[in-house]
Design a protein around this motif. Structure first.
Motif, PDB file in Angstrom:
ATOM      1  N   HIS A  84     -19.059  59.001  25.402  1.00  0.00           N
ATOM      2  CA  HIS A  84     -20.053  57.952  25.223  1.00  0.00           C
ATOM      3  C   HIS A  84     -21.020  57.866  26.405  1.00  0.00           C
ATOM      4  N   GLU A  87     -23.626  60.361  25.422  1.00  0.00           N
ATOM      5  CA  GLU A  87     -24.336  59.777  24.280  1.00  0.00           C
ATOM      6  C   GLU A  87     -25.327  58.721  24.761  1.00  0.00           C
ATOM      7  N   LEU A  96     -26.263  60.683  18.810  1.00  0.00           N
ATOM      8  CA  LEU A  96     -25.430  61.869  18.589  1.00  0.00           C
ATOM      9  C   LEU A  96     -24.238  61.607  17.675  1.00  0.00           C
TER      10      LEU A  96
END
Length: 202
Positions: A84, A87, A96
């Motif tokens: 994350h 991301e 994503l």
């Protein structure tokens, strides 16, 4: 930025024969060991274990392990990071949704493009290019695999790593450099915000 040598724990559990999935065969272990099988013109395998140091918080560090194969003349690279985090870094480019049924169809190329912007490798004044092999997600742990070809030695390799420094001021990027087969020292370089490149072996 600093570096230090340490001996790597190379013990690993027995592995099952991987299922043929084309060019890339990947087995992952919850212990943190990653075994990567890549079938090219010359088949090779590499097993990389990158334990997270106790003084490194989960969302403040990522680990790029670089292993030199003197027979194939390659650098086999595994980049371990929190999914994350990357991301978040690419949120202004694309959502994503890594590992989900709605993962972005160009997730691999978007990740690789971000890496190209933040990881710079050069030797003898020549910028090195890598081949993207693939990625794997284990919970929030993202493992990305790349390979640099035509490398006879890592001595003199110039490394700069600014991954996630554009979004997290406390981010630490650790680059682990080792030779294949074990028995020798392993070098770890830590890149903090504002650090310049290092030259391995100097």
């Amino acid at each position: 930025m600093h570096c230090h040598p340490f001996e790597c724990d190379r013990t690993s559990e027995p592995i099952a024969e991987p299922i043929n999935a084309g060019i890339c065969f990947i087995n992952a272990f919850r212990s943190g060991s990653i075994t990567l099988y890549i079938k090219t013109h010359d088949q090779f395998s590499a097993s990389i274990k990158s334990p997270r140091p106790r003084n490194c918080l989960e969302h403040e560090c990522n680990f790029l392990t670089m292993r030199h194969d003197p027979v194939a003349h390659t650098i086999d690279m595994t980049w371990h990071m929190t999914a994350h985090d990357v991301e978040h870094a690419l949120a202004n480019v694309a959502d994503l949704k890594l590992g989900s049924q709605h993962e972005h169809p160009k997730a691999d190329s978007l990740l690789n493009a971000y890496f190209v912007d933040h990881l710079h490798l050069s030797k003898d004044n020549s910028e090195l290019q890598w081949q993207w092999i693939g990625k794997e997600l284990e919970g929030e742990n993202l493992f990305c695999y790349m390979q640099v070809q035509h490398m006879n030695s890592l001595v003199g390799l110039r490394i700069s790593n600014t991954l996630l420094h554009d979004v997290f001021a406390e981010q630490q990027n650790k680059v682990i450099v080792e030779g294949i087969g074990g028995g020798g020292p392993v070098w770890t370089y830590t890149f903090n915000l504002g650090d310049g490149p290092v030259v391995h072996g100097e």
